[in-house]
Design a protein around this motif. Sequence first.
Motif, short mmCIF file in Angstrom:
data_model
loop_
_atom_site.label_atom_id
_atom_site.label_comp_id
_atom_site.label_asym_id
_atom_site.label_seq_id
_atom_site.Cartn_x
_atom_site.Cartn_y
_atom_site.Cartn_z
N UNK A 1 40.31 32.64 56.63
CA UNK A 1 39.20 33.19 55.84
C UNK A 1 39.12 34.70 55.96
N UNK A 2 38.81 35.33 54.84
CA UNK A 2 38.60 36.78 54.78
C UNK A 2 37.31 37.04 54.02
N UNK A 3 36.45 37.86 54.59
CA UNK A 3 35.10 38.05 54.05
C UNK A 3 35.00 39.21 53.06
N UNK A 4 34.21 38.99 52.01
CA UNK A 4 33.89 40.11 51.13
C UNK A 4 33.02 41.09 51.91
N UNK A 5 32.92 42.29 51.42
CA UNK A 5 32.13 43.32 52.10
C UNK A 5 30.68 42.89 52.25
N UNK A 6 30.10 43.05 53.44
CA UNK A 6 28.68 42.72 53.61
C UNK A 6 27.77 43.67 52.84
N UNK A 7 28.29 44.79 52.40
CA UNK A 7 27.47 45.74 51.63
C UNK A 7 27.02 45.16 50.29
N UNK B 1 33.85 40.13 41.79
CA UNK B 1 34.97 41.06 41.59
C UNK B 1 35.75 41.25 42.89
N UNK B 2 35.05 41.38 44.01
CA UNK B 2 35.75 41.59 45.27
C UNK B 2 36.50 40.34 45.71
N UNK B 3 35.92 39.17 45.47
CA UNK B 3 36.61 37.92 45.81
C UNK B 3 37.94 37.84 45.06
N UNK B 4 37.93 38.19 43.78
CA UNK B 4 39.15 38.14 42.99
C UNK B 4 40.16 39.18 43.44
N UNK B 5 39.67 40.36 43.83
CA UNK B 5 40.56 41.43 44.30
C UNK B 5 41.25 41.03 45.61
N UNK B 6 40.47 40.50 46.56
CA UNK B 6 41.04 40.09 47.85
C UNK B 6 42.00 38.92 47.69
N UNK B 7 41.65 37.98 46.81
CA UNK B 7 42.51 36.82 46.56
C UNK B 7 43.88 37.29 46.04
N UNK B 8 43.87 38.22 45.12
CA UNK B 8 45.12 38.73 44.57
C UNK B 8 45.91 39.53 45.61
N UNK B 9 45.20 40.29 46.43
CA UNK B 9 45.87 41.15 47.42
C UNK B 9 46.56 40.33 48.51
N UNK B 10 45.90 39.27 48.98
CA UNK B 10 46.49 38.44 50.03
C UNK B 10 47.58 37.54 49.44
N UNK B 11 47.32 36.99 48.26
CA UNK B 11 48.32 36.22 47.53
C UNK B 11 48.89 35.06 48.36
N UNK B 12 47.99 34.29 48.94
CA UNK B 12 48.38 33.10 49.69
C UNK B 12 47.48 31.94 49.25
N UNK B 13 48.03 30.76 48.96
CA UNK B 13 47.18 29.66 48.49
C UNK B 13 46.25 29.12 49.56
N UNK B 14 46.56 29.40 50.85
CA UNK B 14 45.72 28.90 51.94
C UNK B 14 44.76 29.97 52.47
N UNK B 15 44.33 30.84 51.56
CA UNK B 15 43.26 31.80 51.86
C UNK B 15 41.93 31.22 51.40
N UNK B 16 40.89 31.47 52.19
CA UNK B 16 39.52 31.24 51.74
C UNK B 16 38.79 32.58 51.73
N UNK B 17 38.08 32.84 50.66
CA UNK B 17 37.26 34.04 50.58
C UNK B 17 35.86 33.69 51.08
N UNK B 18 35.38 34.45 52.05
CA UNK B 18 34.06 34.20 52.61
C UNK B 18 33.00 34.93 51.80
#
Length: 373
Positions: free
Chosen positions: A108-114, A124-141
């Motif tokens: 898991x990787x968290x969006x900015x708490x800000x 928007x940040x969830x989509x950005x982080x998902x694309x940057x990590x580019x792994x199917x076994x990522x979870x966006x927090x």
Amino acid sequence: MGLLNDLGAKGTAPWLDFVDRKFLEAGGLEKLVAEDGLTGVTSNPAIFEKAMGYGDAYDATLAAYDAAHPGAATIDRYEHLAIQDIKAAADTLRPVYDRTDAKDGYVSLEVSPYIADDTDATIAEAQKLWAAVDRPNLMIKIPGTPAGAPAIAATVAAGINVNVTLLFSLEAYQRVAEAHVAGLEQRAAQGLPIDRIAGVASFFVSRIDAVMDKAIDTRVAEGDPQAEALKALRGKVAIANAKAAYAWYQDFIASDRWQALAAKGAQPQRLLWASTGTKDPAYPDTLYVDALIGPDTVNTMPPKTMDAFRERGVVADTLTADLDGARRVLAEAERLGLDLDGVTQRLVEDGVAQFVKAFDDLLGAIAKKHPGA
């Protein structure tokens, strides 16, 4: 095989609430996967602040990034470091993901708490982080704030796995569980696959008892006439609250609404027990693992709690045991005016504030490592 493997066999997946570059490079995560049946990793700004803000493990990577990107913003420098760690953890867990057919093996990787109160920015940040990590076994927090719920639905609808964080109350959990389902329904209505989208709802435990116990101790010290009844609730409210959430989950996945999605291959959004390290030294250090074992759940443990459970945890079907007793605890807490609703609301606000402070400290530490600073 060991107690952590036994925990997984009971349906509670053991995840590690920790990530650190030296730990990853030394094979620490790989060892836990191989020996203890570990199936996931969680991170948050506080964990990254400890990892990146001290020592030299990230200095070479940061220097190389700075040389290639002079004048880069501190937030971009942080994300570069974090994404490298998350990719490495995801790659280590990929065999688990493949073996379980996308049901586990997540990091898991968290969006900015800000942006906890900004729905559009979170999406928007969830989509950005998902694309940057580019792994199917990522979870966006994504935090389970009121603004987070519609962001969760939109993110799931986009085919992104979501770990909903900072859940303390049954009401907040119900809201985000329904948001997760709404995202799946939207996706299914478009004819898109939903069978490989995973989600967890991170329900925090020990922080509730820490606040409740302090309120109880204060009233007892002041000579409250209900002192004995109050003392009987020490260390029990958080577990009772979690059991009530799981009972609701069981009813929800039995509903026609959920069963329609399950028929299309949807995976349930598992409850994840977070904040499972005990705050009170009087309690067993495995309390919030021992007491919350049951199917379709996750327990994310800090390293100390994982070590303790490996040594002396107790594996049994505890999550559904004595649900009536749990409901009596919650009713008694209400009768005695302990205000669980108010406590859980404050804990969400405090949790966001703590992550913001950790993020501030983290970015400050990285900024100091700028060449020539």
